[in-house]
Design a protein around this motif. Structure first.
Motif, PDB file in Angstrom:
ATOM      1  N   TRP A   8       0.840  -1.298   0.047  1.00  0.00           N
ATOM      2  CA  TRP A   8       0.018  -0.030  -0.143  1.00  0.00           C
ATOM      3  C   TRP A   8       0.959   1.002   0.165  1.00  0.00           C
ATOM      4  O   TRP A   8       1.702   1.625   0.844  1.00  0.00           O
ATOM      5  CB  TRP A   8      -0.719   0.142   1.222  1.00  0.00           C
ATOM      6  N   PHE A   9       0.765   2.053  -1.348  1.00  0.00           N
ATOM      7  CA  PHE A   9       1.652   3.290  -1.055  1.00  0.00           C
ATOM      8  C   PHE A   9       0.417   4.437  -1.013  1.00  0.00           C
ATOM      9  O   PHE A   9      -0.091   5.013  -1.694  1.00  0.00           O
ATOM     10  CB  PHE A   9       2.206   3.573  -2.740  1.00  0.00           C
ATOM     11  N   GLU A  10       0.281   4.767   0.348  1.00  0.00           N
ATOM     12  CA  GLU A  10      -0.629   5.832   0.913  1.00  0.00           C
ATOM     13  C   GLU A  10      -0.415   7.265   0.025  1.00  0.00           C
ATOM     14  O   GLU A  10      -1.262   7.856  -0.337  1.00  0.00           O
ATOM     15  CB  GLU A  10      -0.605   5.941   2.375  1.00  0.00           C
ATOM     16  N   ASP A  11       0.876   7.462  -0.005  1.00  0.00           N
ATOM     17  CA  ASP A  11       1.271   9.015  -0.613  1.00  0.00           C
ATOM     18  C   ASP A  11       0.933   8.941  -2.198  1.00  0.00           C
ATOM     19  O   ASP A  11       0.494   9.866  -2.829  1.00  0.00           O
ATOM     20  CB  ASP A  11       2.522   9.264  -0.432  1.00  0.00           C
ATOM     21  N   LYS A  12       0.761   7.604  -2.673  1.00  0.00           N
ATOM     22  CA  LYS A  12       0.231   7.582  -4.264  1.00  0.00           C
ATOM     23  C   LYS A  12      -1.159   7.306  -4.518  1.00  0.00           C
ATOM     24  O   LYS A  12      -1.719   6.964  -5.565  1.00  0.00           O
ATOM     25  CB  LYS A  12       1.423   6.625  -4.896  1.00  0.00           C
ATOM     26  N   GLY A  13      -1.781   6.649  -3.321  1.00  0.00           N
ATOM     27  CA  GLY A  13      -3.183   6.200  -3.607  1.00  0.00           C
ATOM     28  C   GLY A  13      -3.234   4.836  -4.105  1.00  0.00           C
ATOM     29  O   GLY A  13      -4.701   4.509  -4.744  1.00  0.00           O
ATOM     30  N   PHE A  14      -2.377   4.022  -4.264  1.00  0.00           N
ATOM     31  CA  PHE A  14      -2.682   2.646  -4.748  1.00  0.00           C
ATOM     32  C   PHE A  14      -1.898   1.628  -4.122  1.00  0.00           C
ATOM     33  O   PHE A  14      -1.017   2.074  -3.327  1.00  0.00           O
ATOM     34  CB  PHE A  14      -2.271   2.688  -6.308  1.00  0.00           C
ATOM     35  N   GLY A  15      -2.289   0.344  -4.612  1.00  0.00           N
ATOM     36  CA  GLY A  15      -1.536  -0.813  -4.118  1.00  0.00           C
ATOM     37  C   GLY A  15      -1.600  -2.049  -4.605  1.00  0.00           C
ATOM     38  O   GLY A  15      -2.391  -1.968  -5.762  1.00  0.00           O
ATOM     39  N   PHE A  16      -1.532  -2.984  -3.905  1.00  0.00           N
ATOM     40  CA  PHE A  16      -1.702  -4.393  -4.642  1.00  0.00           C
ATOM     41  C   PHE A  16      -2.241  -5.458  -3.705  1.00  0.00           C
ATOM     42  O   PHE A  16      -2.175  -5.512  -2.497  1.00  0.00           O
ATOM     43  CB  PHE A  16      -0.267  -5.021  -5.095  1.00  0.00           C
ATOM     44  N   TYR A  26      -3.789  -5.083  -9.127  1.00  0.00           N
ATOM     45  CA  TYR A  26      -3.689  -3.606  -8.751  1.00  0.00           C
ATOM     46  C   TYR A  26      -4.790  -3.040  -8.284  1.00  0.00           C
ATOM     47  O   TYR A  26      -6.067  -3.475  -8.747  1.00  0.00           O
ATOM     48  CB  TYR A  26      -3.323  -2.782 -10.117  1.00  0.00           C
ATOM     49  N   PHE A  27      -4.958  -1.843  -7.337  1.00  0.00           N
ATOM     50  CA  PHE A  27      -6.135  -1.180  -6.818  1.00  0.00           C
ATOM     51  C   PHE A  27      -5.862   0.060  -6.356  1.00  0.00           C
ATOM     52  O   PHE A  27      -4.769   0.367  -6.118  1.00  0.00           O
ATOM     53  CB  PHE A  27      -6.857  -1.999  -5.673  1.00  0.00           C
ATOM     54  N   SER A  56      -6.402  -6.383 -12.194  1.00  0.00           N
ATOM     55  CA  SER A  56      -6.843  -5.060 -11.155  1.00  0.00           C
ATOM     56  C   SER A  56      -8.050  -5.457 -10.518  1.00  0.00           C
ATOM     57  O   SER A  56      -8.784  -6.681 -10.525  1.00  0.00           O
ATOM     58  CB  SER A  56      -6.992  -3.900 -11.923  1.00  0.00           C
ATOM     59  N   ALA A  57      -8.311  -4.707  -9.520  1.00  0.00           N
ATOM     60  CA  ALA A  57      -9.568  -4.887  -8.565  1.00  0.00           C
ATOM     61  C   ALA A  57     -10.396  -3.766  -8.376  1.00  0.00           C
ATOM     62  O   ALA A  57      -9.791  -2.581  -8.450  1.00  0.00           O
ATOM     63  CB  ALA A  57      -9.328  -5.454  -7.242  1.00  0.00           C
ATOM     64  N   TYR A  58     -11.874  -3.635  -8.496  1.00  0.00           N
ATOM     65  CA  TYR A  58     -12.681  -2.691  -8.000  1.00  0.00           C
ATOM     66  C   TYR A  58     -13.556  -3.155  -7.166  1.00  0.00           C
ATOM     67  O   TYR A  58     -13.746  -4.221  -6.687  1.00  0.00           O
ATOM     68  CB  TYR A  58     -13.142  -2.269  -9.472  1.00  0.00           C
TER      69      TYR A  58
END
Length: 160
Positions: A8-16, A26-27, A56-58
């Motif tokens: 989780w990359f909080e500063d970038k707003g995405f993760g796996f 990816y989400f 990816s996931a939604y």
């Protein structure tokens, strides 16, 4: 589908997310219903999809951590657990567990399947036990006849 947030990359707003098939997906935070609960190792449910870059996931939903842990039918608030200790105790072989209030465990099932050697009067056996103490100074003791002590300790370490 279910999975676990692995990165989780909080500063970038995405993760796996590692899905139940072992694939990484990816989400993005905008696809998460409850973004305030996002953290590494959190369990999630989601809808699988594929985009131009891959899996990816939604419709991601983070499953909230439980505030309670259940041990042999006892419900304990996680924040109320002060300490725990594993110890061994000698007890007579003929000591029976309270079958009426026992929760079936693998150990109990295996011992009922294995042929039993005839116990001699006064013979002792070593029983592994787990004692859990709460901040209210209540101590609960569970034996290996009731629970899988090692797995319960792993679970306790995970929630602390």
């Amino acid at each position: 589908m279910q999975g676990t947030i692995t990165t989780w990359f909080e500063d970038k707003g995405f993760g796996f997310i590692k899905d139940e098939n072992g694939d990484n997906r990816y989400f993005h935070v905008i696809k998460v219903a409850n973004p305030d609960l996002i953290k590494k190792d959190a369990a999630v449910t989601f809808e699988p999809t594929t985009n131009s870059k891959g899996l990816s996931a939604y419709a991601v939903k983070v499953i909230p951590d439980s505030k309670y842990i259940y041990i042999a039918g006892e419900r304990l608030k996680i924040t109320a657990i002060k300490s725990w200790v594993v110890f061994s105790e000698e007890e007579p072989v003929e000591t029976k567990i309270d079958k009426e209030n026992a929760v079936l465990s693998v150990g109990m099932l295996m011992s009922s399947i294995r042929p039993k050697a005839t116990a001699k009067a006064g013979e002792m056996r070593t029983v592994k036990k787990l004692a859990v103490t709460t901040f209210q100074n209540k101590t609960l003791i569970f034996s290996e006849d009731e629970i899988d002590v090692e797995e319960t300790v792993k679970m306790l370490k995970k929630v602390r």
